[in-house]
Design a protein around this motif. Structure first.
Motif: not given
Length: 143
Positions: A77-81, A93-95, A115-116, A122-128
């Motif tokens: 699943e997607l997680k965004v730090m 930010v998302l998980e 939302s930030l 900002w750097k948005l790191d997207a993890y799958i």
């Protein structure tokens, strides 16, 4: 407003972060009928740098993420730090967002609300799953 060679609006922000690295707002690109911000051919979300799409502190907006890659990269699943240019803690930010199928020319997609908390880059790191898929740099504008 300036445009790039594809006619996409371009007001790209460029700053040095507290870690000394250059943080530049990610480029805009076209996919299907939409303008996106991110890494063309890898990841991005629908964004046109218009007033309605921009990030503002603590203002939740809808963004449709898109991903390009091989099937085995989409296991999870997607997680965004998110990390602010001036350092400090990294925030989630998302998980736990499951990926949908192909959309707008991408191999996978997922709708989101993001939302930030403060202005700046900002750097948005997207993890799958557990793996970093890619990063998108965005500017949060002053209200």
């Amino acid at each position: 407003m300036k445009t790039d060679d594809q006619g996409v609006p371009s007001n790209r922000e460029h700053k040095k972060a507290s870690d000394g690295q250059d943080w530049q707002e990610s480029p805009l690109f076209k996919s299907g009928d939409f303008t996106m911000i991110g890494q063309e051919g890898r990841l991005g979300f629908i964004y046109s740098d218009r007033e309605v799409d921009r990030f503002y502190p603590n203002q939740t907006q809808k963004y449709m993420w898109h991903f390009w890659g091989d099937d085995q990269e989409f296991d999870g699943e997607l997680k965004v730090m998110a990390t602010h240019e001036n350092g400090g803690e990294t925030i989630t930010v998302l998980e736990d967002l499951p990926l949908g199928g192909p959309n707008n020319g991408a191999d996978r997609h997922v709708p989101s609300n993001m939302s930030l908390p403060k202005s700046g880059m900002w750097k948005l790191d997207a993890y799958i799953g557990d793996k970093l898929f890619g990063s998108v740099y965005v500017k949060v504008h002053e209200k």
